[in-house]
Every structure is written in structure tokens, then in C-alpha cells.
Design a protein around this motif. Sequence first.
Motif, short mmCIF file in Angstrom:
data_model
loop_
_atom_site.label_atom_id
_atom_site.label_comp_id
_atom_site.label_asym_id
_atom_site.label_seq_id
_atom_site.Cartn_x
_atom_site.Cartn_y
_atom_site.Cartn_z
N THR A 1 0.86 -1.18 0.00
CA THR A 1 0.00 0.00 0.00
C THR A 1 0.89 1.23 0.00
O THR A 1 1.73 1.40 0.89
N CYS A 2 0.71 2.09 -0.99
CA CYS A 2 1.49 3.32 -1.08
C CYS A 2 1.12 4.23 0.09
O CYS A 2 -0.06 4.49 0.34
N GLN A 3 2.12 4.71 0.79
CA GLN A 3 1.89 5.60 1.93
C GLN A 3 1.55 7.02 1.49
O GLN A 3 1.10 7.83 2.29
N ARG A 4 1.75 7.31 0.21
CA ARG A 4 1.47 8.64 -0.31
C ARG A 4 0.00 8.77 -0.73
O ARG A 4 -0.66 9.74 -0.42
N CYS A 5 -0.53 7.74 -1.43
CA CYS A 5 -1.90 7.83 -1.96
C CYS A 5 -2.82 6.73 -1.45
O CYS A 5 -4.01 6.73 -1.77
N LEU A 6 -2.28 5.78 -0.70
CA LEU A 6 -3.01 4.62 -0.18
C LEU A 6 -3.49 3.68 -1.27
O LEU A 6 -4.32 2.81 -1.04
N GLY A 7 -2.95 3.83 -2.47
CA GLY A 7 -3.27 2.94 -3.58
C GLY A 7 -2.29 1.78 -3.63
O GLY A 7 -1.31 1.73 -2.88
N PRO A 8 -2.53 0.82 -4.53
CA PRO A 8 -1.65 -0.33 -4.65
C PRO A 8 -0.30 0.05 -5.27
O PRO A 8 -0.23 0.90 -6.16
N HIS B 1 4.89 5.36 -4.19
CA HIS B 1 5.18 5.64 -5.59
C HIS B 1 6.16 6.80 -5.63
O HIS B 1 6.22 7.61 -4.69
N ALA B 2 6.91 6.91 -6.71
CA ALA B 2 7.77 8.08 -6.87
C ALA B 2 6.87 9.31 -6.94
O ALA B 2 5.70 9.23 -7.36
N GLU B 3 7.40 10.44 -6.52
CA GLU B 3 6.61 11.67 -6.50
C GLU B 3 6.03 11.94 -7.90
O GLU B 3 6.73 11.89 -8.90
N GLY B 4 4.74 12.20 -7.94
CA GLY B 4 4.05 12.46 -9.20
C GLY B 4 3.60 11.22 -9.93
O GLY B 4 2.99 11.32 -10.99
N GLU B 5 3.88 10.02 -9.41
CA GLU B 5 3.51 8.79 -10.10
C GLU B 5 2.35 8.04 -9.46
O GLU B 5 2.03 6.94 -9.87
N CYS B 6 1.70 8.63 -8.48
CA CYS B 6 0.52 7.99 -7.90
C CYS B 6 -0.56 7.94 -8.97
O CYS B 6 -0.72 8.88 -9.75
N PRO B 7 -1.32 6.84 -9.05
CA PRO B 7 -2.37 6.75 -10.05
C PRO B 7 -3.39 7.87 -9.91
O PRO B 7 -3.59 8.42 -8.81
N ALA B 8 -4.06 8.21 -11.00
CA ALA B 8 -5.05 9.30 -10.99
C ALA B 8 -6.13 9.10 -9.94
O ALA B 8 -6.60 10.06 -9.34
N GLY B 9 -6.51 7.85 -9.71
CA GLY B 9 -7.57 7.59 -8.72
C GLY B 9 -7.10 7.70 -7.29
O GLY B 9 -7.90 7.79 -6.37
N GLY B 10 -5.80 7.70 -7.07
CA GLY B 10 -5.28 7.77 -5.72
C GLY B 10 -4.63 9.11 -5.46
O GLY B 10 -3.47 9.31 -5.76
N ALA B 11 -5.37 10.03 -4.94
CA ALA B 11 -4.83 11.37 -4.66
C ALA B 11 -3.91 11.30 -3.45
O ALA B 11 -4.18 10.58 -2.50
N PRO B 12 -2.80 12.03 -3.47
CA PRO B 12 -1.92 12.04 -2.31
C PRO B 12 -2.66 12.49 -1.05
O PRO B 12 -3.49 13.38 -1.12
#
Length: 123
Positions: free
Chosen positions: A43-50, A108-119
Amino acid sequence: MSEFPRLAHEFTQGALFCRVSGRTDQRGGIALQLMVQGEVELTCQRCLGPLRHAVEIGRTVHLARNETELERLDALPDGDAILVGEKIDLVDLVEDEVLLSLPLAAMHAEGECPAGGAPIFKE
């Protein structure tokens, strides 16, 4: 993953292939060669997405029977040494190695979180 209870808490999905083989040396020392490969989803700690994460571990673990042997084996350049009793729990050993290989904060690297997963944090 169901065979590794502590890892099941870290991953949302994934599969690991594990291979453990043993060897002895001319001094009677025992070592295990661990190989773990696979891909897991954290789980990405930036956006909580996969967040997909590749696991690639190749490590030699020398098994010491006493403190003196542990000190000698720890000085070897080709692996780590651990103190063991009469039995060793391979599931725990493999879990420890995988847990140590994971990033401290999966992101995810900064700016690479998926569109559905907002930081969740603005920097």
C-alpha cells in the motif's frame, strides 16, 4: 502467502517463490542458501493505492552452534550468521529476510501515484 502469516499483514496481493538449500563446508559448518523471488502489492503511503514491488533475495545464512562459531562466521564476507539451536524455523527465517528487504515507507515516486489515488499529504 498463506504460509507466511507475518507477510500476509504486509501485502494485499502477490506471490513469492522460495528455495532453501543447505550445504556444509570442510570445517563442518552449515549454511543455508536462500532464494526468494516474486512480486507483491504493498500500500502506497502517499496515496493509499496499490504499489507493485519486486522481491529478489539471494542470501547465504551461516548457522552457528555457539557464540564462538557465530563470531567466526560473522567475519565471513559471503553472508550473515545466526545462532541456532537444534531446530530452525524456515518459515520464520524466510519471513525475516523478506521483511528486511521491504522499503521502510512504500511509496510511488513523486508524481507517479495513479489518478484515482490522490496524495493524502501535500508536500
